[in-house]
Design a protein around this motif. Structure first.
Motif, PDB file in Angstrom:
ATOM      1  N   ASN A 169       0.840  -1.187   0.000  1.00 35.59           N
ATOM      2  CA  ASN A 169       0.000   0.000   0.000  1.00 35.59           C
ATOM      3  C   ASN A 169       0.886   1.251   0.000  1.00 35.59           C
ATOM      4  OD1 ASN A 169      -1.647   2.208   0.809  1.00 35.59           O
ATOM      5  ND2 ASN A 169      -3.071   0.806   1.808  1.00 35.59           N
ATOM      6  N   PRO A 170       0.626   2.204  -0.886  1.00 35.77           N
ATOM      7  CA  PRO A 170       1.453   3.426  -0.911  1.00 35.77           C
ATOM      8  C   PRO A 170       1.463   4.183   0.402  1.00 35.77           C
ATOM      9  CG  PRO A 170       0.081   3.269  -2.884  1.00 35.77           C
ATOM     10  CD  PRO A 170      -0.391   2.197  -1.939  1.00 35.77           C
ATOM     11  N   GLU A 171       0.444   3.946   1.250  1.00 35.59           N
ATOM     12  CA  GLU A 171       0.376   4.639   2.536  1.00 35.59           C
ATOM     13  C   GLU A 171       1.097   3.876   3.652  1.00 35.59           C
ATOM     14  OE1 GLU A 171      -0.919   7.672   2.694  1.00 35.59           O
ATOM     15  OE2 GLU A 171      -1.271   7.453   0.546  1.00 35.59           O
ATOM     16  N   ALA A 172       1.617   2.705   3.347  1.00 36.62           N
ATOM     17  CA  ALA A 172       2.300   1.915   4.369  1.00 36.62           C
ATOM     18  C   ALA A 172       3.597   2.586   4.800  1.00 36.62           C
ATOM     19  CB  ALA A 172       2.585   0.519   3.826  1.00 36.62           C
ATOM     20  N   ASN A 173       4.062   2.252   5.987  1.00 33.24           N
ATOM     21  CA  ASN A 173       5.339   2.783   6.462  1.00 33.24           C
ATOM     22  C   ASN A 173       6.463   2.345   5.525  1.00 33.24           C
ATOM     23  OD1 ASN A 173       4.451   4.164   8.742  1.00 33.24           O
ATOM     24  ND2 ASN A 173       4.567   2.348  10.038  1.00 33.24           N
ATOM     25  N   SER A 174       7.400   3.247   5.306  1.00 32.82           N
ATOM     26  CA  SER A 174       8.546   2.932   4.446  1.00 32.82           C
ATOM     27  C   SER A 174       9.800   2.759   5.296  1.00 32.82           C
ATOM     28  CB  SER A 174       8.772   4.028   3.408  1.00 32.82           C
ATOM     29  OG  SER A 174       9.126   5.242   4.029  1.00 32.82           O
ATOM     30  N   LEU A 196      10.027  -8.195   5.121  1.00 30.60           N
ATOM     31  CA  LEU A 196       9.323  -6.941   5.414  1.00 30.60           C
ATOM     32  C   LEU A 196       8.366  -6.571   4.295  1.00 30.60           C
ATOM     33  CD1 LEU A 196      12.084  -4.734   7.095  1.00 30.60           C
ATOM     34  CD2 LEU A 196      10.439  -6.316   8.126  1.00 30.60           C
ATOM     35  N   LYS A 197       8.735  -6.882   3.070  1.00 25.57           N
ATOM     36  CA  LYS A 197       7.812  -6.638   1.963  1.00 25.57           C
ATOM     37  C   LYS A 197       6.603  -7.554   2.067  1.00 25.57           C
ATOM     38  CE  LYS A 197       7.464  -6.112  -3.052  1.00 25.57           C
ATOM     39  NZ  LYS A 197       8.085  -6.371  -4.381  1.00 25.57           N
ATOM     40  N   GLU A 198       6.822  -8.811   2.456  1.00 24.30           N
ATOM     41  CA  GLU A 198       5.696  -9.725   2.681  1.00 24.30           C
ATOM     42  C   GLU A 198       4.761  -9.187   3.760  1.00 24.30           C
ATOM     43  OE1 GLU A 198       6.897 -14.318   1.653  1.00 24.30           O
ATOM     44  OE2 GLU A 198       7.354 -13.573   3.658  1.00 24.30           O
ATOM     45  N   ALA A 199       5.325  -8.475   4.741  1.00 20.91           N
ATOM     46  CA  ALA A 199       4.522  -7.938   5.843  1.00 20.91           C
ATOM     47  C   ALA A 199       3.796  -6.652   5.470  1.00 20.91           C
ATOM     48  CB  ALA A 199       5.404  -7.697   7.059  1.00 20.91           C
ATOM     49  N   GLY A 200       4.012  -6.162   4.251  1.00 20.89           N
ATOM     50  CA  GLY A 200       3.289  -4.983   3.790  1.00 20.89           C
ATOM     51  C   GLY A 200       4.014  -3.670   3.945  1.00 20.89           C
ATOM     52  N   LEU A 201       5.271  -3.688   4.369  1.00 14.21           N
ATOM     53  CA  LEU A 201       6.045  -2.450   4.470  1.00 14.21           C
ATOM     54  C   LEU A 201       6.604  -2.054   3.104  1.00 14.21           C
ATOM     55  CD1 LEU A 201       7.990  -3.213   7.767  1.00 14.21           C
ATOM     56  CD2 LEU A 201       6.138  -1.564   7.489  1.00 14.21           C
ATOM     57  N   ARG A 202       6.785  -0.771   2.920  1.00 16.10           N
ATOM     58  CA  ARG A 202       7.428  -0.274   1.694  1.00 16.10           C
ATOM     59  C   ARG A 202       8.936  -0.232   1.942  1.00 16.10           C
ATOM     60  NH1 ARG A 202       6.540   4.898   0.175  1.00 16.10           N
ATOM     61  NH2 ARG A 202       5.657   5.545   2.184  1.00 16.10           N
ATOM     62  N   VAL A 203       9.668  -1.061   1.248  1.00 17.85           N
ATOM     63  CA  VAL A 203      11.100  -1.209   1.480  1.00 17.85           C
ATOM     64  C   VAL A 203      11.874  -0.539   0.353  1.00 17.85           C
ATOM     65  CG1 VAL A 203      13.014  -2.809   1.798  1.00 17.85           C
ATOM     66  CG2 VAL A 203      10.741  -3.387   2.696  1.00 17.85           C
ATOM     67  N   ILE A 204      12.793   0.349   0.728  1.00 19.48           N
ATOM     68  CA  ILE A 204      13.757   0.911  -0.217  1.00 19.48           C
ATOM     69  C   ILE A 204      15.084   0.227   0.085  1.00 19.48           C
ATOM     70  CG2 ILE A 204      14.942   2.968  -1.045  1.00 19.48           C
ATOM     71  CD1 ILE A 204      11.832   3.537   0.923  1.00 19.48           C
ATOM     72  N   TYR A 205      15.475  -0.689  -0.785  1.00 25.98           N
ATOM     73  CA  TYR A 205      16.663  -1.491  -0.530  1.00 25.98           C
ATOM     74  C   TYR A 205      17.859  -0.892  -1.258  1.00 25.98           C
ATOM     75  CZ  TYR A 205      19.722  -5.493   0.019  1.00 25.98           C
ATOM     76  OH  TYR A 205      20.785  -6.305   0.359  1.00 25.98           O
ATOM     77  N   LEU A 206      18.867  -0.471  -0.503  1.00 21.69           N
ATOM     78  CA  LEU A 206      20.042   0.175  -1.088  1.00 21.69           C
ATOM     79  C   LEU A 206      21.201  -0.786  -1.312  1.00 21.69           C
ATOM     80  CD1 LEU A 206      20.096   3.579   0.857  1.00 21.69           C
ATOM     81  CD2 LEU A 206      18.817   2.937  -1.199  1.00 21.69           C
ATOM     82  N   SER A 283      13.396 -13.528  13.705  1.00 19.04           N
ATOM     83  CA  SER A 283      13.260 -12.735  14.932  1.00 19.04           C
ATOM     84  C   SER A 283      13.485 -11.253  14.658  1.00 19.04           C
ATOM     85  CB  SER A 283      14.251 -13.225  15.991  1.00 19.04           C
ATOM     86  OG  SER A 283      14.007 -14.564  16.335  1.00 19.04           O
ATOM     87  N   ALA A 284      14.481 -10.952  13.825  1.00 19.88           N
ATOM     88  CA  ALA A 284      14.741  -9.550  13.470  1.00 19.88           C
ATOM     89  C   ALA A 284      13.548  -8.954  12.741  1.00 19.88           C
ATOM     90  CB  ALA A 284      16.002  -9.464  12.618  1.00 19.88           C
ATOM     91  N   ALA A 285      12.994  -9.712  11.795  1.00 16.34           N
ATOM     92  CA  ALA A 285      11.826  -9.231  11.056  1.00 16.34           C
ATOM     93  C   ALA A 285      10.646  -9.000  11.994  1.00 16.34           C
ATOM     94  CB  ALA A 285      11.458 -10.223   9.958  1.00 16.34           C
TER      95      ALA A 285
END
Length: 293
Positions: A169-174, A196-206, A283-285
């Protein structure tokens, strides 16, 4: 007395490539440098190398052997416990690496993932397998090409998993996920990207080896809810410290999380602001999702 890398290799029986990799990954040994930048090993360095090799040959994982040697912990070889947990899946990955067997390892990974999901696949299958591969390489039982081969296969499978997940969702936390400057090992951070993407977060992977200045500029531009920094090699601890302190100095609003096996080598001198993540990928996720989801 000082030794060049070739002389140190002959004196210890460890090839020069492995000496350089131990230095890069585990911070062991820590040779001085000549005016021209050549590595110069001391007698103490050679003792450290031999101690590391003895522990690896006795069955201690390379990362634990390095930690013990660097902290001067005296571990008797006959006191190293046998591995009691089931390592059958780790052996699948190791055997596939040795034989350059892509088909078998891909089929096994996909079957395990379909049955148990990605989180368990990382913690119970892939990461133990990679640790075993690294240990076998450190002891000379496995070639560097085999390690690179299996790492590339696993990375590809993770990235295929990332591509299969629907856009959040574009409104999800990034969140920004990155490895600090000089950190080249990014499989753990790539795994977090997927979960984290599976959990619905917007991930910017660098990705790997992100210069501190670029990390700070990206964070200021994107204004994420969190910045997640993953460090595997002890040599990346100084740049991890620079990155976290730099983010704080710029007063970014993002929460800072730090994780990765390099944190086991903290010596109390470096300062790493931010929330420490547990060592397991799942656990980290879970910690991140609880804080950000």
């Amino acid at each position: 007395m000082n030794y060049t890398v070739l002389a140190a290799s002959k004196a210890t029986g460890i090839n020069s490539s492995r000496l350089r990799t131990w230095e890069r990954r585990y911070g062991i040994p820590r040779p001085n440098r000549s005016n021209t930048g050549r590595r110069l090993y001391t007698d103490d360095d050679l003792i450290l190398i031999r101690r590391m090799m003895a522990l690896v040959n006795a069955g201690l994982p390379a990362s634990e052997a390095a930690k013990a040697a660097l902290s001067s912990i005296e571990i008797a070889i006959d006191e190293i416990p046998e591995q009691k947990k089931d390592d059958s899946y780790a052996k699948i990955i190791t055997t596939a690496a040795i034989n350059y067997d892509e088909a078998t390892v891909v089929n096994e990974i996909r079957a395990y993932r379909q049955k148990f999901g990605w989180a368990r696949t990382f913690d119970e299958f892939l990461m133990p397998g990679l640790r075993m591969v690294g240990s076998r390489w450190s002891s000379g039982e496995l070639k560097l090409g085999s390690e690179h081969f299996i790492s590339a296969i696993i990375r590809r499978e993770i990235l295929l998993g990332v591509a299969e997940v629907h856009s959040p969702n574009p409104e999800a936390n990034s969140v920004i996920i990155a490895c600090p400057q000089e950190e080249q090992h990014d499989l753990g951070s790539t795994a977090l990207w997927l979960l984290l993407k599976e959990a619905g977060l917007r991930v910017i992977y660098l990705g790997a080896d992100v210069p501190t200045i670029d990390l700070i500029e990206s964070t200021k531009q994107l204004m994420p809810s969190a910045v997640i920094l993953i460090a595997t090699a002890p040599n990346s601890l100084p740049t991890l410290g620079l990155a976290t302190r730099g983010l704080l100095a710029e007063k970014v609003r993002a929460k800072i999380f730090v994780g990765g096996s390099a944190l086991a080598y903290e010596n109390g001198i470096e300062s790493f602001p931010g929330v420490r993540l547990p060592s397991g990928i799942e656990s980290a996720a879970d910690v991140l999702i609880k804080n950000l989801g």
